[in-house]
Design a protein around this motif. Sequence first.
Motif, PDB file in Angstrom:
ATOM      1  N   LEU A   1       5.861 -51.123 -19.056  1.00  0.00           N
ATOM      2  CA  LEU A   1       6.243 -50.721 -17.721  1.00  0.00           C
ATOM      3  C   LEU A   1       7.502 -49.862 -17.723  1.00  0.00           C
ATOM      4  N   ARG A   2       8.464 -50.226 -18.533  1.00  0.00           N
ATOM      5  CA  ARG A   2       9.723 -49.475 -18.554  1.00  0.00           C
ATOM      6  C   ARG A   2       9.541 -48.058 -19.088  1.00  0.00           C
ATOM      7  N   LEU A   3       8.531 -47.875 -19.951  1.00  0.00           N
ATOM      8  CA  LEU A   3       8.288 -46.540 -20.485  1.00  0.00           C
ATOM      9  C   LEU A   3       7.748 -45.594 -19.417  1.00  0.00           C
ATOM     10  N   ILE A   4       7.034 -46.139 -18.453  1.00  0.00           N
ATOM     11  CA  ILE A   4       6.399 -45.316 -17.422  1.00  0.00           C
ATOM     12  C   ILE A   4       7.406 -44.862 -16.369  1.00  0.00           C
ATOM     13  N   ARG A   5       8.345 -45.710 -16.061  1.00  0.00           N
ATOM     14  CA  ARG A   5       9.328 -45.366 -15.021  1.00  0.00           C
ATOM     15  C   ARG A   5      10.216 -44.228 -15.489  1.00  0.00           C
ATOM     16  N   ASN A   6      10.545 -43.358 -14.590  1.00  0.00           N
ATOM     17  CA  ASN A   6      11.519 -42.327 -14.936  1.00  0.00           C
ATOM     18  C   ASN A   6      12.679 -42.399 -13.956  1.00  0.00           C
ATOM     19  N   GLN A   7      13.705 -41.704 -14.256  1.00  0.00           N
ATOM     20  CA  GLN A   7      14.937 -41.814 -13.482  1.00  0.00           C
ATOM     21  C   GLN A   7      14.751 -41.391 -12.027  1.00  0.00           C
ATOM     22  N   LYS A   8      14.004 -40.335 -11.773  1.00  0.00           N
ATOM     23  CA  LYS A   8      13.806 -39.870 -10.398  1.00  0.00           C
ATOM     24  C   LYS A   8      13.091 -40.904  -9.561  1.00  0.00           C
ATOM     25  N   LEU A   9      12.098 -41.558 -10.143  1.00  0.00           N
ATOM     26  CA  LEU A   9      11.364 -42.576  -9.416  1.00  0.00           C
ATOM     27  C   LEU A   9      12.276 -43.735  -9.047  1.00  0.00           C
ATOM     28  N   VAL A  11      15.491 -43.568  -8.531  1.00  0.00           N
ATOM     29  CA  VAL A  11      16.388 -43.096  -7.473  1.00  0.00           C
ATOM     30  C   VAL A  11      15.666 -43.133  -6.127  1.00  0.00           C
ATOM     31  N   ILE A  12      14.403 -42.722  -6.112  1.00  0.00           N
ATOM     32  CA  ILE A  12      13.632 -42.761  -4.866  1.00  0.00           C
ATOM     33  C   ILE A  12      13.484 -44.189  -4.380  1.00  0.00           C
ATOM     34  N   PHE A  13      13.159 -45.119  -5.283  1.00  0.00           N
ATOM     35  CA  PHE A  13      13.024 -46.517  -4.889  1.00  0.00           C
ATOM     36  C   PHE A  13      14.351 -47.090  -4.389  1.00  0.00           C
ATOM     37  N   ASP A  14      15.438 -46.753  -5.023  1.00  0.00           N
ATOM     38  CA  ASP A  14      16.740 -47.232  -4.560  1.00  0.00           C
ATOM     39  C   ASP A  14      17.044 -46.720  -3.156  1.00  0.00           C
ATOM     40  N   TYR A  15      16.711 -45.460  -2.907  1.00  0.00           N
ATOM     41  CA  TYR A  15      16.931 -44.876  -1.584  1.00  0.00           C
ATOM     42  C   TYR A  15      16.078 -45.593  -0.530  1.00  0.00           C
ATOM     43  N   ILE A  16      14.809 -45.824  -0.855  1.00  0.00           N
ATOM     44  CA  ILE A  16      13.919 -46.517   0.082  1.00  0.00           C
ATOM     45  C   ILE A  16      14.415 -47.927   0.344  1.00  0.00           C
ATOM     46  N   GLU A  17      14.842 -48.609  -0.707  1.00  0.00           N
ATOM     47  CA  GLU A  17      15.326 -49.982  -0.556  1.00  0.00           C
ATOM     48  C   GLU A  17      16.562 -50.027   0.341  1.00  0.00           C
ATOM     49  N   SER A  18      17.473 -49.078   0.187  1.00  0.00           N
ATOM     50  CA  SER A  18      18.691 -49.081   0.988  1.00  0.00           C
ATOM     51  C   SER A  18      18.418 -48.731   2.443  1.00  0.00           C
ATOM     52  N   LYS A  19      17.445 -47.868   2.713  1.00  0.00           N
ATOM     53  CA  LYS A  19      17.147 -47.456   4.086  1.00  0.00           C
ATOM     54  C   LYS A  19      16.289 -48.458   4.839  1.00  0.00           C
ATOM     55  N   LYS A  28       9.488 -55.564  -4.222  1.00  0.00           N
ATOM     56  CA  LYS A  28       8.812 -55.656  -5.521  1.00  0.00           C
ATOM     57  C   LYS A  28       7.325 -55.345  -5.375  1.00  0.00           C
ATOM     58  N   MET A  29       6.734 -55.776  -4.284  1.00  0.00           N
ATOM     59  CA  MET A  29       5.322 -55.495  -4.045  1.00  0.00           C
ATOM     60  C   MET A  29       5.097 -53.992  -3.828  1.00  0.00           C
ATOM     61  N   VAL A  30       5.994 -53.341  -3.117  1.00  0.00           N
ATOM     62  CA  VAL A  30       5.893 -51.895  -2.900  1.00  0.00           C
ATOM     63  C   VAL A  30       6.007 -51.165  -4.234  1.00  0.00           C
ATOM     64  N   ARG A  31       6.938 -51.577  -5.073  1.00  0.00           N
ATOM     65  CA  ARG A  31       7.098 -50.953  -6.387  1.00  0.00           C
ATOM     66  C   ARG A  31       5.859 -51.156  -7.258  1.00  0.00           C
ATOM     67  N   LEU A  32       5.304 -52.364  -7.237  1.00  0.00           N
ATOM     68  CA  LEU A  32       4.100 -52.651  -8.011  1.00  0.00           C
ATOM     69  C   LEU A  32       2.934 -51.795  -7.528  1.00  0.00           C
ATOM     70  N   PHE A  33       2.777 -51.696  -6.214  1.00  0.00           N
ATOM     71  CA  PHE A  33       1.702 -50.873  -5.658  1.00  0.00           C
ATOM     72  C   PHE A  33       1.879 -49.412  -6.064  1.00  0.00           C
ATOM     73  N   ALA A  34       3.100 -48.920  -6.031  1.00  0.00           N
ATOM     74  CA  ALA A  34       3.366 -47.533  -6.442  1.00  0.00           C
ATOM     75  C   ALA A  34       3.038 -47.338  -7.919  1.00  0.00           C
ATOM     76  N   LEU A  35       3.361 -48.306  -8.751  1.00  0.00           N
ATOM     77  CA  LEU A  35       3.050 -48.227 -10.175  1.00  0.00           C
ATOM     78  C   LEU A  35       1.539 -48.192 -10.393  1.00  0.00           C
ATOM     79  N   ILE A  36       0.823 -49.073  -9.722  1.00  0.00           N
ATOM     80  CA  ILE A  36      -0.633 -49.118  -9.858  1.00  0.00           C
ATOM     81  C   ILE A  36      -1.247 -47.808  -9.379  1.00  0.00           C
TER      82      ILE A  36
END
Length: 121
Positions: A1-9, A11-19, A28-36
Amino acid sequence: LRLIRNQKLLVIFDYIESKLKLPPFAFKMVRLFALILGMVHLCSCFFWLVKVASNEPSEFEMFLADNNLSREGSRVGKYMVSFYFINTVFTTVGFGDISATNTQERGFLVVVMYIGTIIFG
């Protein structure tokens, strides 16, 4: 899983989480769905590549005709056939109207089945 994630993704998730101020479980469910969804998209694109590269032109034309597509038809229609098929592989619902027709496609789909197992495991 860690190999698939990239830095931009991330940052986008952090922004969504903060807003959105989602609870940790929901986020966590939103992140999992995005990964799938990302993996299904990637595998769909590679499936189409394998489909085009491994079939004779006449076999490929027959596949397109069986799925109400044409060589010059929309990319969306072709993508949806591939997306539908990969979702069928990932969810292990089974095959019916679309299936692997040669050794290269079957080999690719074995790899995709293991990817689906890893993601859902």
